[in-house]
Design a protein around this motif. Structure first.
Motif, PDB file in Angstrom:
ATOM      1  N   ARG A  56       1.089  -0.828   0.043  1.00  0.00           N
ATOM      2  CA  ARG A  56       0.079  -0.236  -0.381  1.00  0.00           C
ATOM      3  C   ARG A  56       0.857   1.233   0.346  1.00  0.00           C
ATOM      4  O   ARG A  56       1.587   1.609  -1.186  1.00  0.00           O
ATOM      5  CB  ARG A  56      -1.004   0.303   1.209  1.00  0.00           C
ATOM      6  CG  ARG A  56      -2.137  -1.126   1.075  1.00  0.00           C
ATOM      7  CD  ARG A  56      -2.793  -1.278   2.630  1.00  0.00           C
ATOM      8  NE  ARG A  56      -3.505  -0.221   2.557  1.00  0.00           N
ATOM      9  CZ  ARG A  56      -4.329   0.162   3.502  1.00  0.00           C
ATOM     10  NH1 ARG A  56      -5.055  -0.570   4.439  1.00  0.00           N
ATOM     11  NH2 ARG A  56      -5.271   1.191   3.272  1.00  0.00           N
ATOM     12  N   VAL A  57       1.062   1.681   1.546  1.00  0.00           N
ATOM     13  CA  VAL A  57       2.265   3.047   1.608  1.00  0.00           C
ATOM     14  C   VAL A  57       3.521   2.041   0.898  1.00  0.00           C
ATOM     15  O   VAL A  57       4.408   2.837   0.297  1.00  0.00           O
ATOM     16  CB  VAL A  57       2.125   3.739   2.615  1.00  0.00           C
ATOM     17  CG1 VAL A  57       2.943   4.974   2.810  1.00  0.00           C
ATOM     18  CG2 VAL A  57       0.315   3.704   3.458  1.00  0.00           C
ATOM     19  N   GLY A  58       3.571   0.802   1.923  1.00  0.00           N
ATOM     20  CA  GLY A  58       5.007   0.009   2.121  1.00  0.00           C
ATOM     21  C   GLY A  58       5.185  -0.528  -0.121  1.00  0.00           C
ATOM     22  O   GLY A  58       3.696  -0.717  -0.110  1.00  0.00           O
ATOM     23  N   PRO A  59       6.601  -1.239  -0.359  1.00  0.00           N
ATOM     24  CA  PRO A  59       5.913  -2.270  -1.219  1.00  0.00           C
ATOM     25  C   PRO A  59       5.796  -3.291  -0.890  1.00  0.00           C
ATOM     26  O   PRO A  59       5.402  -3.779   0.892  1.00  0.00           O
ATOM     27  CB  PRO A  59       7.768  -1.950  -1.510  1.00  0.00           C
ATOM     28  CG  PRO A  59       8.374  -1.121  -0.117  1.00  0.00           C
ATOM     29  CD  PRO A  59       7.021  -0.692   0.826  1.00  0.00           C
ATOM     30  N   GLY A  60       5.180  -3.878  -1.811  1.00  0.00           N
ATOM     31  CA  GLY A  60       4.809  -5.432  -1.639  1.00  0.00           C
ATOM     32  C   GLY A  60       5.750  -6.175  -1.303  1.00  0.00           C
ATOM     33  O   GLY A  60       7.577  -6.141  -1.615  1.00  0.00           O
ATOM     34  N   LEU A  61       5.382  -7.090  -0.492  1.00  0.00           N
ATOM     35  CA  LEU A  61       6.248  -8.069   0.097  1.00  0.00           C
ATOM     36  C   LEU A  61       5.935  -9.431  -1.025  1.00  0.00           C
ATOM     37  O   LEU A  61       6.314 -10.159   0.339  1.00  0.00           O
ATOM     38  CB  LEU A  61       5.529  -7.639   1.362  1.00  0.00           C
ATOM     39  CG  LEU A  61       6.172  -6.798   2.172  1.00  0.00           C
ATOM     40  CD1 LEU A  61       6.156  -6.835   3.785  1.00  0.00           C
ATOM     41  CD2 LEU A  61       8.049  -5.877   1.670  1.00  0.00           C
ATOM     42  N   GLN A  62       5.280  -9.550  -1.177  1.00  0.00           N
ATOM     43  CA  GLN A  62       4.988 -11.196  -1.943  1.00  0.00           C
ATOM     44  C   GLN A  62       6.483 -11.981  -2.039  1.00  0.00           C
ATOM     45  O   GLN A  62       6.202 -13.508  -1.999  1.00  0.00           O
ATOM     46  CB  GLN A  62       3.568 -11.211  -2.324  1.00  0.00           C
ATOM     47  CG  GLN A  62       2.508 -10.949  -2.172  1.00  0.00           C
ATOM     48  CD  GLN A  62       1.550 -10.220  -3.395  1.00  0.00           C
ATOM     49  OE1 GLN A  62       2.060 -10.116  -4.439  1.00  0.00           O
ATOM     50  NE2 GLN A  62       0.564 -10.592  -3.059  1.00  0.00           N
ATOM     51  N   GLN A  63       7.253 -11.431  -2.677  1.00  0.00           N
ATOM     52  CA  GLN A  63       7.893 -12.430  -3.098  1.00  0.00           C
ATOM     53  C   GLN A  63       9.530 -11.324  -2.203  1.00  0.00           C
ATOM     54  O   GLN A  63      11.069 -11.625  -3.041  1.00  0.00           O
ATOM     55  CB  GLN A  63       8.602 -11.492  -5.170  1.00  0.00           C
ATOM     56  CG  GLN A  63       7.720 -12.708  -5.101  1.00  0.00           C
ATOM     57  CD  GLN A  63       7.762 -12.240  -6.817  1.00  0.00           C
ATOM     58  OE1 GLN A  63       8.358 -12.233  -7.468  1.00  0.00           O
ATOM     59  NE2 GLN A  63       6.246 -11.634  -7.097  1.00  0.00           N
TER      60      GLN A  63
END
Ligand code: HEC
Length: 108
Positions: A56-63
């Motif tokens: 959201r505000v921070g980057p995606g962490l899925q990978q």
């Protein structure tokens, strides 16, 4: 012929029960660690990184696990980064470690 059929069904049944019975202690521990990490994530990180790690505000962490080592993750969570607070005084070292381990496994 009938006997063989029963034998076959019988042994299939045995195999099935043996498998379903088999959550080892290790698997339970892994499941617990995963649950703890997810709870920590929900309470501390989700508002900025999204409820499915998609960002959201921070980057995606899925990978994030294919991008950073567990050590690097510990560092970021501990001291923070641009726009991200550090969790040094919020979470224990153990909790930060659990989160970092969990995130380090997020890769595709
Ligand atoms: C107030 C919003 C906010 C919160 C809360 C937050 N983060 Fe972040 N996070 C950010 C921002 C913004 C960045 C990007 C920082 C940068 O670009 O240097 C970031 C970056 C990261 C990164 C690096 C990702 C990358 O691809 O560079 C990780 C890992 C991370 N956060 C994990 C967490 C964890 C774990 C928590 C909870 C303990 C958390 N964050 C809580 C906003 C937040």
């Amino acid at each position: 012929m009938k006997v063989i059929k029963y034998l076959l069904i019988g042994s299939l049944f045995l195999v099935a029960t043996a498998c379903s019975n088999g959550a080892t202690e290790e698997q339970i521990e892994v499941a617990d660690a995963e649950k703890t990490a997810m709870q920590l994530y929900q309470n501390n990180c989700m508002s900025c990184h999204g409820n499915d790690l998609s960002g959201r505000v921070g980057p995606g962490l899925q990978q994030v696990g294919s991008k950073m080592t567990e050590e690097k993750l510990i560092e970021i969570i501990t001291v923070g980064s641009n726009g991200m607070p550090g969790y040094e005084n919020v979470l224990s070292i153990e909790e930060i470690g659990q989160l970092a381990k969990w995130l380090s496994e997020k890769k595709e």
